[in-house]
Design a protein around this motif. Structure first.
Motif, short mmCIF file in Angstrom:
data_model
loop_
_atom_site.label_atom_id
_atom_site.label_comp_id
_atom_site.label_asym_id
_atom_site.label_seq_id
_atom_site.Cartn_x
_atom_site.Cartn_y
_atom_site.Cartn_z
N LEU A 229 0.84 -1.19 0.00
CA LEU A 229 0.00 0.00 0.00
C LEU A 229 0.88 1.25 0.00
CD1 LEU A 229 -2.60 -1.10 2.70
CD2 LEU A 229 -2.80 -1.29 0.22
N ASP A 230 0.45 2.26 -0.75
CA ASP A 230 1.18 3.52 -0.84
C ASP A 230 0.53 4.53 0.10
OD1 ASP A 230 2.48 5.86 -1.51
OD2 ASP A 230 2.23 5.59 -3.67
N THR A 231 1.25 4.91 1.16
CA THR A 231 0.68 5.86 2.12
C THR A 231 0.57 7.26 1.52
OG1 THR A 231 2.87 6.24 3.07
CG2 THR A 231 1.46 4.63 4.16
N GLY A 232 1.42 7.57 0.54
CA GLY A 232 1.33 8.86 -0.13
C GLY A 232 0.01 9.05 -0.86
N LYS A 233 -0.52 7.95 -1.36
CA LYS A 233 -1.82 7.98 -2.04
C LYS A 233 -2.96 7.63 -1.08
CE LYS A 233 0.13 6.58 -6.48
NZ LYS A 233 0.14 5.52 -7.50
N LYS A 234 -2.61 7.44 0.20
CA LYS A 234 -3.57 7.10 1.25
C LYS A 234 -4.37 5.84 0.93
CE LYS A 234 -3.81 11.74 2.99
NZ LYS A 234 -4.60 12.80 3.52
N GLU A 235 -3.67 4.86 0.34
CA GLU A 235 -4.32 3.59 0.02
C GLU A 235 -4.75 2.84 1.27
OE1 GLU A 235 -2.28 2.58 -4.28
OE2 GLU A 235 -1.41 1.69 -2.48
N ASN A 236 -4.08 3.11 2.39
CA ASN A 236 -4.49 2.46 3.64
C ASN A 236 -5.72 3.12 4.25
OD1 ASN A 236 -2.77 4.72 4.17
ND2 ASN A 236 -2.60 4.06 6.30
N ARG A 237 -6.21 4.16 3.64
CA ARG A 237 -7.45 4.83 4.08
C ARG A 237 -8.57 4.71 3.05
NH1 ARG A 237 -6.99 4.87 9.25
NH2 ARG A 237 -5.13 5.91 9.97
N SER A 238 -8.33 3.88 2.04
CA SER A 238 -9.36 3.69 1.00
C SER A 238 -10.52 2.88 1.58
CB SER A 238 -8.77 2.95 -0.20
OG SER A 238 -8.49 1.61 0.14
N PRO A 239 -11.73 3.07 1.05
CA PRO A 239 -12.87 2.30 1.54
C PRO A 239 -12.67 0.78 1.42
CG PRO A 239 -13.61 4.10 0.14
CD PRO A 239 -12.12 4.05 0.05
N GLU A 240 -11.97 0.35 0.38
CA GLU A 240 -11.73 -1.09 0.19
C GLU A 240 -10.85 -1.65 1.31
OE1 GLU A 240 -10.97 1.20 -2.24
OE2 GLU A 240 -12.73 0.91 -3.50
N PHE A 241 -9.78 -0.90 1.67
CA PHE A 241 -8.90 -1.39 2.72
C PHE A 241 -9.56 -1.26 4.09
CE2 PHE A 241 -5.44 -1.06 5.82
CZ PHE A 241 -4.87 -2.30 5.62
N LEU A 242 -10.28 -0.18 4.32
CA LEU A 242 -10.96 0.01 5.61
C LEU A 242 -12.03 -1.06 5.83
CD1 LEU A 242 -11.20 3.89 5.80
CD2 LEU A 242 -9.64 2.38 7.06
#
Length: 70
Positions: free
Chosen positions: A33-46
């Motif tokens: 996951l790329d934290t710069g793109k906030k992929e760890n805050r995406s609805p899919e990951f959440l």
């Protein structure tokens, strides 16, 4: 492959899981996951981990993550 590991570069907890999977020779798909793109805050990951923390290992439709409370 049933196993998918979601991780962020630099996370020592993620490295531990990766080392264990490699040592046990468990086949898995690596999902960095790329934290710069906030992929760890995406609805899919959440949906996998509401805390947005890594590592998360999915297997057979179940997400395994740190169960600590918010």
């Amino acid at each position: 492959m049933d196993h998918e590991l979601y991780w962020i570069s630099g996370s020592p907890y993620s490295w531990r899981v990766q080392l264990a999977l490699e040592y046990k020779q468990v086949p898995y798909i690596s999902r960095r996951l790329d934290t710069g793109k906030k992929e760890n805050r995406s609805p899919e990951f959440l949906a996998l981990n509401p805390r947005g923390k890594v590592p998360v290992l999915t297997t057979g439709g179940t997400a395994i993550c740190d169960p600590s409370p918010l």
